[in-house]
Design a protein around this motif. Structure first.
Motif, short mmCIF file in Angstrom:
data_model
loop_
_atom_site.label_atom_id
_atom_site.label_comp_id
_atom_site.label_asym_id
_atom_site.label_seq_id
_atom_site.Cartn_x
_atom_site.Cartn_y
_atom_site.Cartn_z
N LEU A 138 -43.94 46.31 -34.03
CA LEU A 138 -43.70 45.21 -33.10
C LEU A 138 -42.89 44.10 -33.76
O LEU A 138 -41.96 43.56 -33.15
N ASP A 139 -43.21 43.76 -35.00
CA ASP A 139 -42.45 42.74 -35.72
C ASP A 139 -40.99 43.15 -35.87
O ASP A 139 -40.08 42.34 -35.69
N GLU A 140 -40.76 44.40 -36.21
CA GLU A 140 -39.40 44.89 -36.38
C GLU A 140 -38.64 44.87 -35.05
O GLU A 140 -37.47 44.48 -35.00
N ALA A 141 -39.31 45.26 -33.96
CA ALA A 141 -38.66 45.24 -32.65
C ALA A 141 -38.30 43.82 -32.23
O ALA A 141 -37.20 43.58 -31.70
N GLU A 142 -39.20 42.86 -32.46
CA GLU A 142 -38.91 41.47 -32.11
C GLU A 142 -37.76 40.93 -32.94
O GLU A 142 -36.90 40.21 -32.42
N THR A 143 -37.70 41.27 -34.22
CA THR A 143 -36.61 40.83 -35.08
C THR A 143 -35.28 41.37 -34.59
O THR A 143 -34.29 40.64 -34.48
N ARG A 144 -35.23 42.65 -34.26
CA ARG A 144 -33.99 43.25 -33.75
C ARG A 144 -33.59 42.64 -32.42
O ARG A 144 -32.41 42.42 -32.15
N TYR A 145 -34.56 42.36 -31.57
CA TYR A 145 -34.30 41.74 -30.27
C TYR A 145 -33.66 40.37 -30.46
O TYR A 145 -32.65 40.04 -29.83
N LEU A 146 -34.21 39.56 -31.37
CA LEU A 146 -33.66 38.23 -31.62
C LEU A 146 -32.28 38.31 -32.26
O LEU A 146 -31.39 37.51 -31.94
N GLN A 147 -32.06 39.25 -33.15
CA GLN A 147 -30.74 39.42 -33.76
C GLN A 147 -29.71 39.80 -32.71
O GLN A 147 -28.57 39.32 -32.75
#
Length: 79
Positions: free
Chosen positions: A40-49
């Motif tokens: 989930l943390d990785e998905a949120e980071t990619r989403y924000l990028q």
């Protein structure tokens, strides 16, 4: 007398096995939960990028000087 000792031993053995299985199960559950949190943390980071990149593209389409001003302002604020 021996019957009671056998019953007590069976009870203790059953309790120990149940306790051992419960500990093994909770370790697997904790590991799965940790994996899900990391994903989930990785998905949120990619989403924000992705949003950051799209915003930069829109600013460049509007005008490169606007993008440069926004970049310089962000650099000043970040330290």
């Amino acid at each position: 007398m021996w019957e009671y000792l056998g019953i007590a031993a069976a009870f203790i053995l059953g309790w120990a096995i149940r306790n051992w299985i419960a500990k093994a199960g909770s370790g697997a559950a904790a590991l799965a939960l940790s994996d899900k949190a990391r994903n989930l943390d990785e998905a949120e980071t990619r989403y924000l990028q992705t949003h950051q990149r799209e915003l930069a593209n829109l600013l460049l389409m509007i005008g490169p000087e606007l993008m440069e001003r926004a970049y310089r302002k962000a650099r000043r604020r970040s330290g």
